[in-house]
Design a protein around this motif. Sequence first.
Motif, PDB file in Angstrom:
ATOM      1  N   ARG A 170      22.334 -16.109  34.012  1.00 43.46           N
ATOM      2  CA  ARG A 170      23.565 -16.724  34.508  1.00 43.46           C
ATOM      3  C   ARG A 170      23.992 -16.054  35.812  1.00 43.46           C
ATOM      4  N   GLY A 185      23.060 -25.561  35.458  1.00 43.98           N
ATOM      5  CA  GLY A 185      22.355 -24.551  34.657  1.00 43.98           C
ATOM      6  C   GLY A 185      23.224 -23.324  34.414  1.00 43.98           C
ATOM      7  N   ARG A 186      23.925 -22.914  35.452  1.00 41.92           N
ATOM      8  CA  ARG A 186      24.774 -21.729  35.339  1.00 41.92           C
ATOM      9  C   ARG A 186      25.878 -21.972  34.315  1.00 41.92           C
ATOM     10  N   TYR A 215      18.969 -24.914  42.929  1.00 37.10           N
ATOM     11  CA  TYR A 215      17.634 -24.549  42.469  1.00 37.10           C
ATOM     12  C   TYR A 215      17.059 -25.716  41.676  1.00 37.10           C
ATOM     13  N   VAL A 241      22.208  -9.360  28.404  1.00 36.70           N
ATOM     14  CA  VAL A 241      22.987 -10.594  28.256  1.00 36.70           C
ATOM     15  C   VAL A 241      23.569 -11.004  29.614  1.00 36.70           C
ATOM     16  N   GLU A 261      26.902 -17.705  26.787  1.00 36.00           N
ATOM     17  CA  GLU A 261      27.382 -16.329  26.920  1.00 36.00           C
ATOM     18  C   GLU A 261      28.768 -16.198  26.278  1.00 36.00           C
ATOM     19  N   LEU A 286      21.781 -17.168  38.713  1.00 28.70           N
ATOM     20  CA  LEU A 286      22.144 -18.498  39.196  1.00 28.70           C
ATOM     21  C   LEU A 286      23.479 -18.469  39.947  1.00 28.70           C
ATOM     22  N   LEU A 343      24.531 -21.844  30.755  1.00 28.33           N
ATOM     23  CA  LEU A 343      24.332 -20.466  30.302  1.00 28.33           C
ATOM     24  C   LEU A 343      25.672 -19.769  30.044  1.00 28.33           C
ATOM     25  N   GLN A 344      26.678 -20.149  30.816  1.00 31.99           N
ATOM     26  CA  GLN A 344      28.004 -19.537  30.631  1.00 31.99           C
ATOM     27  C   GLN A 344      28.560 -19.875  29.244  1.00 31.99           C
ATOM     28  N   GLU A 357      24.380 -19.952  43.635  1.00 37.25           N
ATOM     29  CA  GLU A 357      25.492 -20.887  43.786  1.00 37.25           C
ATOM     30  C   GLU A 357      26.461 -20.373  44.866  1.00 37.25           C
TER      31      GLU A 357
END
Lengths: 466, 466
Positions: A325, B324-325, A338, A321, B332, A328, B328-329, A332
């Motif tokens: 993230r 994107g990050r 990206y 999991v 999560e 990325l 995904l966060q 960052e």
Amino acid sequence: MKVSKFGGTSVASAEQFKKVAQIIKDDPERKVVIVSAPGKRFSGDTKTTDLLIEFGEKILRNENVENELLEIINRYDNIATELGINNGVIAEITANLHALRELDRSNNQRVMDRIKASGEDNNAELFAAYMNHLEIEASYVNPQEAGIVVSDEPGNAQVLPETFENLKKLKLRSGVLIIPGFFGYSPDGELVTFSRGGSDITGSIVAAGVGATLYENFTDVDSVFSANPAVVENPRAIEELTYKEMRELSYAGFSVFHDEALIPAFRAEIPVCIKNTNNPSARGTFVVLERNYEKNPIVGIASDSGFCSIHVSKYLMNREVGFGRRLLQILEDEGLSYEHMPSGIDETSVILRERQFNNNDTETRVMERIRSELQVDSVTIKRNQAMIMVVGEGMTHQVGISAKATAAFARADVNIEMINQGSSEVSMMFAVQENDAAEAVRSLYKEYYGENVETDGLIQEVLEIK
Amino acid sequence: MKVSKFGGTSVASAEQFKKVAQIIKDDPERKVVIVSAPGKRFSGDTKTTDLLIEFGEKILRNENVENELLEIINRYDNIATELGINNGVIAEITANLHALRELDRSNNQRVMDRIKASGEDNNAELFAAYMNHLEIEASYVNPQEAGIVVSDEPGNAQVLPETFENLKKLKLRSGVLIIPGFFGYSPDGELVTFSRGGSDITGSIVAAGVGATLYENFTDVDSVFSANPAVVENPRAIEELTYKEMRELSYAGFSVFHDEALIPAFRAEIPVCIKNTNNPSARGTFVVLERNYEKNPIVGIASDSGFCSIHVSKYLMNREVGFGRRLLQILEDEGLSYEHMPSGIDETSVILRERQFNNNDTETRVMERIRSELQVDSVTIKRNQAMIMVVGEGMTHQVGISAKATAAFARADVNIEMINQGSSEVSMMFAVQENDAAEAVRSLYKEYYGENVETDGLIQEVLEIK
């Protein structure tokens, strides 16, 4: 009411001024005109903006700028002389340019913004003078007067929302309004420029503000082509494409448009037309909200190079999991943006613009951080990738479209490094080795547009057997 | 030295015990045997492990378990009687099972682990007794004696590194060693089970620890098939596949193997063979580190349903660092794991296992958070998706492999919702509507394996025209 923007080559010379004036006269709806700085008159010529940048840099270094000043004044003077304008406008432009030498130099970016913006500003003054000389009712409108209020980010101004309300009052004015492109004013009244190519932005903002029926963008091509003419011989003209399609094509190297420029027009649902100043009767290319997709499911094929992909592999990555993230997050942290992150079960790739790795330290550090912080089994980088985009809104829902595309790659003997299809409803994306890109684009073009492509029937046959 | 693991059906009856004993006798290299609990003897039969779970649950509810106890004892007793074993082992097993009623009940999970593990443990005792009855030198080895040390997570034990060192001493022992699968002991000496199907894990750990030349996994099929026999008629057997290929097939619904079980063997580079207890002369399927890819670029075609995709669109998303990050966060934060995140320019999709949304609140909250925190233009969810995987290591570098795949989808008249190719070097992944999946798998199978597929030549022709 139409808003018409004329690019650098459209307003580079007396001859071009005449064409533009004629275009405006031809359609009484053309009430607002956005003017660029004089561009190239011939291949090898220097754009006024580039002369101004050199002039500005010399001023900031306290060097002599007499020659540059003379050369810049000459650009306007030549046009005025040839057009027979002698209503004092050249004296005014000359004074404006001389005054630029006396600017407060406490802020370099501010100085450069003032100097660069003068290219459009003086040209708008000159064009308004020419219109008056032709006895057409027209007036120069400064962006401050028009109400274009922007954020105070020199060279990268963002339009502020009040602008659109301000611009409405332009509709009440009579005659043709001539507005210089490329800059606005901060709430404190400072002149600030948009990013380069920003006359497109001014046009789009003004079109949205006045609620134009059409935003015309005059350039030096008849239309946007369905493929790069440097790669495909005589590619088809695109008659109509959607904003989203335009954006995808711009992303992949179609440089007709400064693509961010479209946002204000897009949000206000103003149709955009790309036309040729040198051939105004040509229909041009329309950028619209929706089009008839059945006629041309594929609108264009573009490619852009300069990508690289980082490939990460780790057994059981899929169960971890937060892996994606955290990957990325590392990028960052390192200031890298990206493009895509396709993933397998225990593998993930990240596609980036290669230029971000010009600093070798960044690459080494990123690779090392991925290795140590994510405890991966392997991390490798693949350079010299090109992205090929097959663009057409709605096409991804047609059975067989991807079969045609992949067959085209196979026929060109090009290995597809990556396929990204279905995440976008507007395009299919393929990564290939840079040196395969041109061949692949030609093969795709043939597949989708080729009238006499001997293999088309075969593919058809394959698709018909169920 | 080979480590041979026998699954539930292989050790379910006296008849099966005989086959296993013969298999061991046939190859003196088979020195370590891992035994499961007695499985189903016929369709509709109940596995001993399931009887034990019922028994355990009743004990925890303080209910009468006489019937269950008797039924469980009978499973072992029937085998012993039919085999003519009367060396006291059944008395011992009976005593063991009776003792389970007297366990300290302060920790339910601990009680269940002890009860479930008895299925394998008693069967290993019985099988060792049978081997001795046949006058073959053999001994039961308890996992604690063997040195299998695991984390104290009941029902989900993870092997601890010292285990592999501990296991080495087994190589010094003579005779055949019979080890029950499915459990180990915590550093404090508590019995802890692996996740279900964990006899595979024991086998893989022991094979790695003793440095086996081969880890044999005996089941009731001759081999792993290249497609699900419930979808494709008489699919080809797979002779050889790599660990990575096995993992991708397991992911997409091939359930021959508990796929995490392979990790210890994979890390120790031990080849694995899947064989049939009922037909031991069949070659079986080998899981190896590398294979000859040219002969069979595609090793198998699998599909799995129960996926959904969240589609997010935002104009200029591409320019937004961290988008994107942050997406995904959110997932999560909400405890959701995602499978893939393919992206376009201004669009991104996230593919997830649908079962994670059984709680409707989660779905609503996730969609709302994406909408408000990421300020997207639109977010939608698409249900009932299936993933189809075409698996074969190295295949993605062959020109035309994807052309064949996409043509197969077109021929089946199946719309491809998404293609994810190239991110993995082991597979191509396609998302389709669930109810199209079987048809697509059949068409792909025909494309890659069909001997008499009338269209194969056509595709070949298409590929040959360059």
